[in-house]
Design a protein around this motif. Structure first.
Motif, PDB file in Angstrom:
ATOM      1  N   VAL A  23      43.688  32.177   6.523  1.00 36.98           N
ATOM      2  CA  VAL A  23      42.956  30.986   6.971  1.00 36.98           C
ATOM      3  C   VAL A  23      43.525  30.474   8.286  1.00 36.98           C
ATOM      4  O   VAL A  23      42.776  30.085   9.193  1.00 36.98           O
ATOM      5  CB  VAL A  23      43.028  29.896   5.874  1.00 36.98           C
ATOM      6  CG1 VAL A  23      42.481  28.575   6.399  1.00 36.98           C
ATOM      7  CG2 VAL A  23      42.259  30.333   4.645  1.00 36.98           C
ATOM      8  N   VAL A  24      44.846  30.451   8.426  1.00 29.04           N
ATOM      9  CA  VAL A  24      45.472  29.974   9.666  1.00 29.04           C
ATOM     10  C   VAL A  24      45.038  30.834  10.852  1.00 29.04           C
ATOM     11  O   VAL A  24      44.715  30.318  11.931  1.00 29.04           O
ATOM     12  CB  VAL A  24      47.006  29.966   9.513  1.00 29.04           C
ATOM     13  CG1 VAL A  24      47.667  29.680  10.860  1.00 29.04           C
ATOM     14  CG2 VAL A  24      47.438  28.932   8.492  1.00 29.04           C
ATOM     15  N   THR A  25      45.008  32.141  10.687  1.00 23.42           N
ATOM     16  CA  THR A  25      44.580  33.050  11.767  1.00 23.42           C
ATOM     17  C   THR A  25      43.139  32.786  12.172  1.00 23.42           C
ATOM     18  O   THR A  25      42.807  32.706  13.364  1.00 23.42           O
ATOM     19  CB  THR A  25      44.753  34.505  11.317  1.00 23.42           C
ATOM     20  OG1 THR A  25      46.119  34.741  10.964  1.00 23.42           O
ATOM     21  CG2 THR A  25      44.355  35.460  12.430  1.00 23.42           C
ATOM     22  N   MET A  26      42.264  32.644  11.190  1.00 22.89           N
ATOM     23  CA  MET A  26      40.848  32.401  11.491  1.00 22.89           C
ATOM     24  C   MET A  26      40.665  31.061  12.182  1.00 22.89           C
ATOM     25  O   MET A  26      39.869  30.936  13.128  1.00 22.89           O
ATOM     26  CB  MET A  26      40.040  32.449  10.191  1.00 22.89           C
ATOM     27  CG  MET A  26      40.007  33.819   9.527  1.00 22.89           C
ATOM     28  SD  MET A  26      39.143  33.806   7.939  1.00 22.89           S
ATOM     29  CE  MET A  26      37.498  33.368   8.469  1.00 22.89           C
ATOM     30  N   LEU A  27      41.397  30.061  11.742  1.00 18.89           N
ATOM     31  CA  LEU A  27      41.277  28.748  12.361  1.00 18.89           C
ATOM     32  C   LEU A  27      41.834  28.738  13.782  1.00 18.89           C
ATOM     33  O   LEU A  27      41.340  28.008  14.647  1.00 18.89           O
ATOM     34  CB  LEU A  27      41.998  27.706  11.504  1.00 18.89           C
ATOM     35  CG  LEU A  27      41.343  27.385  10.161  1.00 18.89           C
ATOM     36  CD1 LEU A  27      42.199  26.396   9.376  1.00 18.89           C
ATOM     37  CD2 LEU A  27      39.949  26.815  10.365  1.00 18.89           C
ATOM     38  N   HIS A  28      42.845  29.537  14.047  1.00 19.77           N
ATOM     39  CA  HIS A  28      43.381  29.637  15.415  1.00 19.77           C
ATOM     40  C   HIS A  28      42.319  30.202  16.353  1.00 19.77           C
ATOM     41  O   HIS A  28      42.137  29.715  17.487  1.00 19.77           O
ATOM     42  CB  HIS A  28      44.623  30.519  15.408  1.00 19.77           C
ATOM     43  CG  HIS A  28      45.279  30.613  16.760  1.00 19.77           C
ATOM     44  ND1 HIS A  28      44.950  31.593  17.675  1.00 19.77           N
ATOM     45  CD2 HIS A  28      46.231  29.832  17.360  1.00 19.77           C
ATOM     46  CE1 HIS A  28      45.662  31.433  18.775  1.00 19.77           C
ATOM     47  NE2 HIS A  28      46.450  30.365  18.604  1.00 19.77           N
ATOM     48  N   ARG A  29      41.587  31.205  15.909  1.00 16.78           N
ATOM     49  CA  ARG A  29      40.506  31.767  16.732  1.00 16.78           C
ATOM     50  C   ARG A  29      39.398  30.744  16.937  1.00 16.78           C
ATOM     51  O   ARG A  29      38.845  30.607  18.027  1.00 16.78           O
ATOM     52  CB  ARG A  29      39.950  33.020  16.071  1.00 16.78           C
ATOM     53  CG  ARG A  29      40.954  34.165  15.997  1.00 16.78           C
ATOM     54  CD  ARG A  29      40.370  35.357  15.271  1.00 16.78           C
ATOM     55  NE  ARG A  29      41.326  36.463  15.193  1.00 16.78           N
ATOM     56  CZ  ARG A  29      41.094  37.599  14.538  1.00 16.78           C
ATOM     57  NH1 ARG A  29      39.937  37.777  13.908  1.00 16.78           N
ATOM     58  NH2 ARG A  29      42.019  38.544  14.515  1.00 16.78           N
ATOM     59  N   LEU A  30      39.080  30.016  15.871  1.00 16.22           N
ATOM     60  CA  LEU A  30      38.050  28.989  15.977  1.00 16.22           C
ATOM     61  C   LEU A  30      38.476  27.898  16.956  1.00 16.22           C
ATOM     62  O   LEU A  30      37.660  27.413  17.753  1.00 16.22           O
ATOM     63  CB  LEU A  30      37.786  28.396  14.590  1.00 16.22           C
ATOM     64  CG  LEU A  30      36.778  27.239  14.533  1.00 16.22           C
ATOM     65  CD1 LEU A  30      35.407  27.708  15.008  1.00 16.22           C
ATOM     66  CD2 LEU A  30      36.694  26.675  13.122  1.00 16.22           C
ATOM     67  N   ALA A  31      39.746  27.511  16.919  1.00 17.91           N
ATOM     68  CA  ALA A  31      40.236  26.477  17.830  1.00 17.91           C
ATOM     69  C   ALA A  31      40.121  26.921  19.287  1.00 17.91           C
ATOM     70  O   ALA A  31      39.797  26.127  20.170  1.00 17.91           O
ATOM     71  CB  ALA A  31      41.679  26.126  17.481  1.00 17.91           C
ATOM     72  N   SER A  32      40.380  28.206  19.554  1.00 20.03           N
ATOM     73  CA  SER A  32      40.257  28.726  20.924  1.00 20.03           C
ATOM     74  C   SER A  32      38.813  28.643  21.401  1.00 20.03           C
ATOM     75  O   SER A  32      38.536  28.251  22.551  1.00 20.03           O
ATOM     76  CB  SER A  32      40.760  30.164  20.980  1.00 20.03           C
ATOM     77  OG  SER A  32      42.131  30.231  20.613  1.00 20.03           O
ATOM     78  N   LYS A  33      37.871  29.001  20.546  1.00 23.55           N
ATOM     79  CA  LYS A  33      36.455  28.922  20.928  1.00 23.55           C
ATOM     80  C   LYS A  33      36.030  27.476  21.146  1.00 23.55           C
ATOM     81  O   LYS A  33      35.310  27.154  22.099  1.00 23.55           O
ATOM     82  CB  LYS A  33      35.600  29.563  19.837  1.00 23.55           C
ATOM     83  CG  LYS A  33      35.782  31.073  19.728  1.00 23.55           C
ATOM     84  CD  LYS A  33      34.874  31.654  18.650  1.00 23.55           C
ATOM     85  CE  LYS A  33      35.046  33.165  18.547  1.00 23.55           C
ATOM     86  NZ  LYS A  33      34.181  33.762  17.506  1.00 23.55           N
TER      87      LYS A  33
END
Length: 575
Positions: free
Chosen positions: A346-356
């Motif tokens: 979840v942390v990895t996916m949210l990091h990508r979402l935060a970048s977008k």
């Protein structure tokens, strides 16, 4: 934190708090990521913590179930030994009562059952015996002594043997009570108490049987033995009632066996009433003693069945709860493992979402900033043109109705000799001069409860009590402001005319007045009424460096007090 005020469907004012940062910056991205992670991770961590706590609780419950089961089983094992000693006592005393030897089949079977039950006791020492072998040797030695007893005093021998067996059981009953009392269980404690009580009731009945056989066979016992007979009979009854009152399950078991064995219980009660009625029973006989022992054995067997049913219920309940604890342990372990595995994903996916989101926010920030700048300029301009309350009403698209004010004080001023001074400088310099002067005046207005209405050329118009009524303070506010302005003009230097001295004349009037917004393209907040005209005439007929006030303004100032006025005399004022 954010605070939003919704004035209508189209306008929302958002106030930023300390926790809001620019999402396009590095720190903003981190904070955004932190929030996104917090939204998911906090519940996930809560679920993980919950799973861990429930897992620990389930493991604790499982351990408690195992301990409770082990303690119950140990109690059952000691209870079996107590039952075996009871049976050995009954068979030995019955054999002695009928002048038979200990080598009879029933006595030998009772001896073997006692020895077998000793091997079931898991923990030693017990009752002063260090090992099971010590207890076995003690029993063998005592049995040998019993077999060598003579018939010289049969009664003494009989009750000596009774005390020997009773003393053994008395000690083990205490151990049993202590052991059962230490069993910790949230829901079965009533049944455990009932189980302990049925064991005590069986022991009471066993002693009652042994003395009762002698009583119904011989008919004559000592006062001590008779007291023991009645005491154990009553204690047995009381213990059975306690069983029924403590536990509904135990009560149902007792009632079931009573209904199935009503004749045996009735016969036992008959014998009990007989022993209660007669201290010396003259109708005693060997046949009656045999009949009593048969009924008492059947009654003792009923109690044994009740005890067995309670054992089965307790063990079955513990087994069921143990299974539930085992299943809960597996479920909580599964939840804990899944939560631990899910968190980094979840942390990895949210990091990508935060970048977008940061990329999108960058574009929106530029557009939003331009829009905010334009909006702020428009609002600042509107607030400069109109009173703050009126401007807010227009922003909310509310209709601004004209208002009538019962009393307000209006201030007018102009520059003496402005036309002459203007001829000496260029138009641009005139504008610079007026801008500097009115900025100088505007700074003074901020400390008073007044509103600047407008400036026309060199004329400067101010009102107090409009658009927000201030009671009777309007004359005071205008009076203080006029004195302050007059004093400040003494230090004002006229640009491009350093040798000229600024002279201002002021007029004030107090009275009723109407006010409202006029125009749509370029709205203005205007005052209407004779009070405005009179105030203007006060200014136009004033003298340089003087404040000309009407009698109504003077009356308002006199009501407040603290002002010194000078009567000018009558002058002609154009109405």
């Amino acid at each position: 934190m954010t605070r939003e005020e919704n004035y209508n469907d189209n306008i929302v004012i958002v106030t930023r708090g300390k926790c809001l940062t620019d999402p396009i910056s590095t720190s903003g991205k981190r904070l955004l990521l932190f929030r996104l992670v917090a939204v998911v991770i906090i519940p996930l961590c809560g679920l993980t913590v919950f799973g861990a706590l429930k897992l620990a609780e389930s493991l604790h419950d499982r351990a408690m179930m195992a301990d409770a089961k082990a303690q119950v089983q140990r109690g059952i094992d000691i209870g079996e030994f107590i039952d075996a000693v009871q049976l050995e006592r009954i068979q030995t005393m019955h054999s002695l009562q009928n002048n038979r030897k200990q080598d009879s089949a029933d006595v030998q079977a009772a001896f073997k059952q006692t020895m077998d039950s000793i091997k079931l006791i898991p923990k030693w020492p017990v009752c002063g015996f260090q090992t099971s072998d010590d207890l076995e040797r003690y029993l063998v030695r005592e049995r040998a002594q019993i077999s060598t007893q003579t018939d010289e005093n049969e009664t003494s021998i009989y009750f000596h043997i009774l005390r020997y067996y009773t003393d053994i059981n008395s000690c083990f009953v205490k151990v049993f009570q202590t052991l059962v009392g230490e069993i910790e269980h949230k829901t079965l404690w009533k049944e455990v108490v009932a189980y302990k009580t049925i064991v005590l009731a069986k022991e009471n009945v066993g002693i009652y049987m042994t003395i009762g056989e002698y009583y119904f066979t011989i008919g004559n016992v000592s006062q001590i033995e008779y007291n023991d007979l009645r005491c154990n009979a009553e204690m047995a009854k009381d213990n059975i009632e306690v069983i029924k009152s403590y536990s509904l399950v135990a009560e149902q078991i007792v009632e079931k066996h009573k209904s199935h064995n009503s004749q045996i219980i009735a016969d036992f009660d008959t014998f009990d009433r007989t022993s209660k009625a007669y201290y010396h029973y003259s109708n005693a006989s060997v046949e009656l003693g045999h009949a009593f022992i048969d009924v008492a054995l059947a009654y003792l067997d009923i109690l044994h069945q009740i005890k067995s049913d309670l054992e089965s219920y307790i063990l079955h309940s513990i087994e069921s709860e143990t299974d539930i604890a085992e299943n809960t342990v597996m479920l909580m372990a599964f939840i804990f493992i899944i939560s631990a595995i899910t968190a980094p994903i979840v942390v990895t996916m949210l990091h990508r979402l935060a970048s977008k989101l940061q990329t999108i926010a960058l574009d929106l920030t530029v557009k939003s900033k331009n829009l905010d700048d334009e909006k702020k300029r428009a609002q600042d301009l509107l607030h400069q043109m109109l009173p703050h309350e009126i401007a807010l009403q227009l922003q909310r698209k509310q209709t601004v109705a004209a208002e009538f004010f019962e009393s307000a004080t209006i201030f007018f001023s102009d520059i003496v000799g402005f036309t002459t001074m203007s001829s000496k400088i260029t138009p641009l310099q005139v504008i610079e001069f007026l801008n500097k002067l009115y900025a100088f005046f505007d700074d003074c207005l901020d400390i008073y409860d007044v509103y600047k209405v407008e400036t026309i050329g060199d004329a400067y118009m101010v009102v107090s009590g409009i658009p927000v009524s201030n009671g009777n303070r309007h004359a005071l506010e205008i009076g203080l402001m006029a004195l302050d302005l007059m004093e400040r003009t003494k230090t004002f230097s006229i640009p491009h005319l350093p040798n000229e001295k600024l002279q201002v004349r002021v007029g004030c009037h107090t009275g009723p007045c109407a006010a409202g917004v006029v125009g749509n393209k370029m709205p203005r907040y205007c005052l209407f009424g004779d009070t405005v005209n009179t105030a203007s005439r006060m200014e136009s007929t004033s003298l340089p460096l003087r404040i000309h006030i009407s009698k109504f303004c003077k009356a308002a100032l006199d009501d407040i007090g603290g002002f010194t006025t000078e009567y000018r005399g009558e002058i002609e004022v154009k109405v």
